[in-house]
Structures are given as structure tokens and as C-alpha cells.
Design an enzyme around this catalytic site. Sequence first.
Site, short mmCIF file in Angstrom:
data_model
loop_
_atom_site.label_atom_id
_atom_site.label_comp_id
_atom_site.label_asym_id
_atom_site.label_seq_id
_atom_site.Cartn_x
_atom_site.Cartn_y
_atom_site.Cartn_z
N TYR A 77 0.86 -1.18 0.00
CA TYR A 77 0.00 0.00 0.00
C TYR A 77 0.90 1.23 0.00
CZ TYR A 77 -4.06 2.89 1.20
OH TYR A 77 -5.08 3.82 1.20
N TYR B 265 -6.20 4.40 -7.00
CA TYR B 265 -6.22 4.53 -5.54
C TYR B 265 -7.63 4.22 -5.06
CZ TYR B 265 -5.70 6.75 -0.92
OH TYR B 265 -5.68 7.01 0.41
#
Lengths: 143, 409, 141
Positions: free
Chosen positions: B313, B364
Site C-alpha cells: 500500500y 487509488y
Amino acid sequence: MTATGDAEQPIPHPALWGVLYRNSTPFWEAVKRHELELQRCAQCGHWLVPPRPMCPKCRSADSEWVPVSGHGTIYSWVTYHESPHPAFEVPYSVVLVELDEGVRLVSNPVDIASDELEIGMPVDVVFEDIDDDLTLFKFTRAA
Amino acid sequence: MLQEYVERSYRPDLKPSVASNLIKDNTAIVGIGATEFSRDSGRDELDMACEAIKAAVDDAGLTMDDIDGLETFTLERTSMPTLVGSLGIPNLRFSNQISFGGGASCANVMHAAAAVATGVADYVVCYRSLNEASGHRYGRGDGYVGYLSEAPTLHYGYFFPFGLLTPLSWAGMYGMRWMHEFGVEPEHIGWYPVVLRENAQRNPKAIFHDKPMTHQDYMECQMIVEPLRMFDCCVDTDGAAAVVVTTAERAKDLKQPPAHILAAAQSSPPEQEIQTSYNRPIITGLPETWYMAQELFRVAGVSPADIDVAQLYDPFSLGGLVQLEELGFCERGEGAAFCEGGDRIRPDGELPLNTSGGLLSEAYIHGYNLIIEAVRQIRGTSTSQVENAELSLVTGGPGVPTSGLILRR
Amino acid sequence: MEYVPGIPILKPSIDADNKPFWDAVANHELVLQKCRACDVYHQPPRPMCPECKSMDTLEWVQSSGRGQIYSYVNFTTDRMAYPAMKVPYAVVLIELDEGVRLVSNMIDIEPDEIEIGMPVEVVFDDISEDLTLYKFKKRAA
């Protein structure tokens, strides 16, 4: 009952909800034109109230906006004796109307005193222009 | 505080036995789905959530009538009851929302797995839907300005009045110290975003598909908050993504090869603030990721060297690089050196990273697109497929209470 | 650093734990929370000492106001910057001699002169009638 329309305390505008749920926009646009339209699944005919992106019955994303009669009966009601918001003067009533199409909408009664309200009373839709931006649908005793 | 972390002295012998972990090997991700990723969807987040969830349920070979659990973020703006009303889920027996933004991504899957492993639900959908590019932008601190007269939380009161009010700058404060202590130069950082952009060129769904970037492009792009520049930042995206979790037993009868959950973990160590934990003994690391990784590898019974492919991430490239250190793929301070030249982290390297392009170059969706890519690697269907990938690691957002998963075939 | 006229600075939000800190700042004093049992400083202030779990050994003590720059960021463009402040501006993380760290701004220095390790001391900036902030300036080592 009518709202006081206190300029300092405007009635919460439904378009604000449209920011989150653009699905509702056609409903409020029709009300603005003094028409009542509801969303219906184009595949199975299920009424989508409140408006939504997918039919919960057949999971189709295909829907249409359909004009409705605006005729129904009072299904339930409440009367406020203490105001929850400065825009609303007490006493005032809020009704749940069951349209002939079988779906229910929350609204206010027009020209019906709170002690005259009865479950089962036939009603028709009317429109009230609150201000330049806001029109609401309300219900009055059926002719 | 945090002595264990500073000394790298985790005590696995004090933790519950691995045999008592009901998630390990008993649960799996069996369906994946997503909308288009765009910069302006022109749609409701509710619309996109419905589409992504339906796609994931179809992918699994299930119907909506099978679904009895939902998992998402507290940041999620679609109302769960409204969503249930649209999807027509007959009886939602289990629902849960997890805080702290991207840290919740893998935690959603972990909680879903816990629910199916204990029998409180059979098929749980984890989802996230957001108009991050065209709507509310979590990356923009000035969203707060104009309608607030004071900092929205107590601890932000120590930062906002001084002009430090965007996630990019919060991470930059760690990054400046990390570069200072370990002698990292901007050109070292650049290889990580460059390789991710290469991966995006093979992924038609990626926002930066058909927009290649060289190392020189990286060095020449605009500095946004020194020490971080534009191509260090994730790509604000509109879209939704969903995965379906059930037991390994039920997975046997479904349409797709299951991605078994070998381990799932969350962590929130002391002195935790939301990306501004500046009073920890050191600020050049991510203790939450380190603790999470200790549990992840302990439960999985594997070591970092066994991992075939990882999806980190990476809201900012630094976050990806420091995670490499905290996950044990390299030593402290060596994250950038590990990626130098890019060969180690390309799809044919020793540790292929963010093979769909990651948050920097694919999309995202608050980490959900990374989970989906981790599943694709197990299925063998990635556009940057790693040969014979058997162990696929994915992490949740760093710098906040975080989470992670190791998936296996 | 300079402010943009007309845009108010976000004020800290105050609770029982941090009120003494901000009240002191308003009086141009920097105070820190310390557990007298553990002899440890805490920032941010809390209702309980996370070391010894005591709720009645926390006290407020005067800070030296001296320390050094531990890290910093430099807002070089309007993107992601605070509209109330003119770019470029820097935000520094100061490690005080007491060991705790505070985020702040530097005065009387250009952003590109800022360095990790620079010795600094506290000053106070009365932004408005109801907001005073602590800031730092370079001092001789």
C-alpha cells in the site's frame, strides 16, 4: 400546515442529499415541474422507492422514470407539538401516503387539520413552491 | 515504549499458538470485482459499489441471495442499509466497518475471514467505493479549510495551525529524517515509481496506462512538498472494488480457483497517531507495519524470502520503500537501495512489487485494487503475471493502524 | 513565513488534557506534561501515564524552549499547501532538550536555509487576539 419559511432557517434542501445520491435527482426535477414521477425497474417492473442504482428483486441496473397518479390514502401519520427545527411551526403533521401504485411517500397534509387526519383517508398530490430553489409535493383531501 | 520495535525483539513464544488460528488455510477469497477506474466517474459512489459487488459475486459463481455479510471502511460514504436495499441481500447477518483509511483494507478481509471461520456468516463481501478524484479528496488538507475554524481532532491541533495539514506533508516529515539518517538521495527513490509505471503499461485498467515515465521524467517532475514530488504520490481515482470471502471448504465448489488466506493480521502499536506519530523513539520506520508483519509471518509459518510477489500500500513512494524494510525484505534504511535500477522488483525479479501499477500508477481504491491484484497473481491472471506465484503478500495503509494478508494457492 | 490576509488560521481544539498547554502558550510560556513517578515527558498530553498507568502523577513543568530541528518539510507549491500561508513555507519538527518533539514553524529564516540538527529556541507569535502560536528561531550552538 405550512412551513414558516424562516429565511434564517431554511428548510433542509433535498438537493443536498443529491450530492451523495444522484439517483434521486430525476425525482426532484419532476417535483420542480409539478409532476410526480417514480423510478421503476425496466426489467421486472418493481418500483424503486427510494430511488436506487440496482433493482433489489432482479438485480438489474436498467430502470425508467414513470409518471404516477398522485392518488392514494393516508397509511399513517404523526403530529408534532414541539418543533424540532426553527423552520417548522407547531402543531404540524407529517403523513405517510400509500399511492395507488403501492409505494409509500412521506409528506405533509394540506388543508387538513391534525384532528381530522385519519388512516385510510383518500388524498391527492399537490405541489407547493417554497422558494426559487425548492418545490415540495404535499397531499390534500381527494376530490 | 516501543522498545521491542526499536530492538527488533518480537516474542512470538508469548503469542497464541498458530494451531488455534481459525483463519489460516480455512478461508479464501473466491470472487473479485471492480468498476472502471477514472478521474471523473460522473456516478454515485452507491452506483459504483453496486456494480463492483455484483461483479465480484458473479465472478465467484454466487448470487446475491448467498451473501450474508458486508465489510467496509468507516470512511465509506455509501450507507450500508441503502446498499443492502439496492443489492436485495435477503438477510445481512454480519456487518462491520473499520477506521483509519487505507489501514483497513486487508483488515476488512481479515474480519470477513474471522466471520466465516467462526460461522457467523457464510459469504462476506468486502467493498470500497469512492470518488476520490472528482468528489471528496482525502489527500487534500484544504478540504478542511473554509468550513472549520479549529482543527478537527485534538492531535491535529498540534500540526494544522503550522500549515502541516496534508497526508503528503505528514509522510514527508518522516521521509526527510529517513533520507537524512540513511543518506538516501531522490534518485534512489525514483526507481520504485518508475517500475510501478512500467507495470501499469501492461494493465489496460490502470489510470496511467499508455503514459510511460522514465527515471529522468521522475527527477524532473514538480516538487510538491519537499522531499516529495508529483510522481511520488498516488493517483486520485474514482471507482469501486469488492472481494468475496468464504471458507476454504465452500470455496471448493465455486467457479474460481480460491486464493487461500494463509495469514491475516492487524496492528496498532503505542504512540500511534494518524500519520503523525512524531514522538516515537524513531520516526524513520513504520512500527505498525513491523508488528503486523511479525504476526503475519509467524502465523503463515513462512519467511519474507518465501514470498513470490507483493502488493504494498503506497500512498507515496516512500511508504512503499519503508514497508520493504519493515516487512523484512531488506535492512532498515535500505529500501531505496533494494529498488535501485529496478531489476529486483520487476515481474521477473526476486520480489516483484505492485504488479498492476499499485496506488501510484494503477488506481487509488484505498488498497482494494491491491487485494484484487494479489488474488490475480494466485489465479495466474495478472497482466504482469509472476511465474508460478504461490505466495502473494498484500498490505494495508502505512502510518495508521494497519493490516496485511498472505494469500496462497 | 507569511500569512495570506483574510484566511483565518485553524485553531487547536482544546480538551481537559491539553488546555494547560495552550493556556501557557497564550501566556508566552512553553510547558510540557511530565509523569513525576516515571520522570518521563509526554507529548501529546494524556489523562494517563502510558508507562506506569497512573492518573494522578502527571504534572506540568516549564520547558527549556531549546532544542534542535529533527526533521522538516518544505511546501514549494500551492498544491497541498495551506491556503492561509504563502508558499514557499517550511514546517519543522523540533526535538526539545527534554526529548519530546513539536511541530512548528521557523521565523527569521528562509526555507532553503533550514537543516536537520540546527539549534533553535522558542519564540511566541500572537497571531490574533485569541490565537498565540509557539515558533522557533535559530540560536547559537
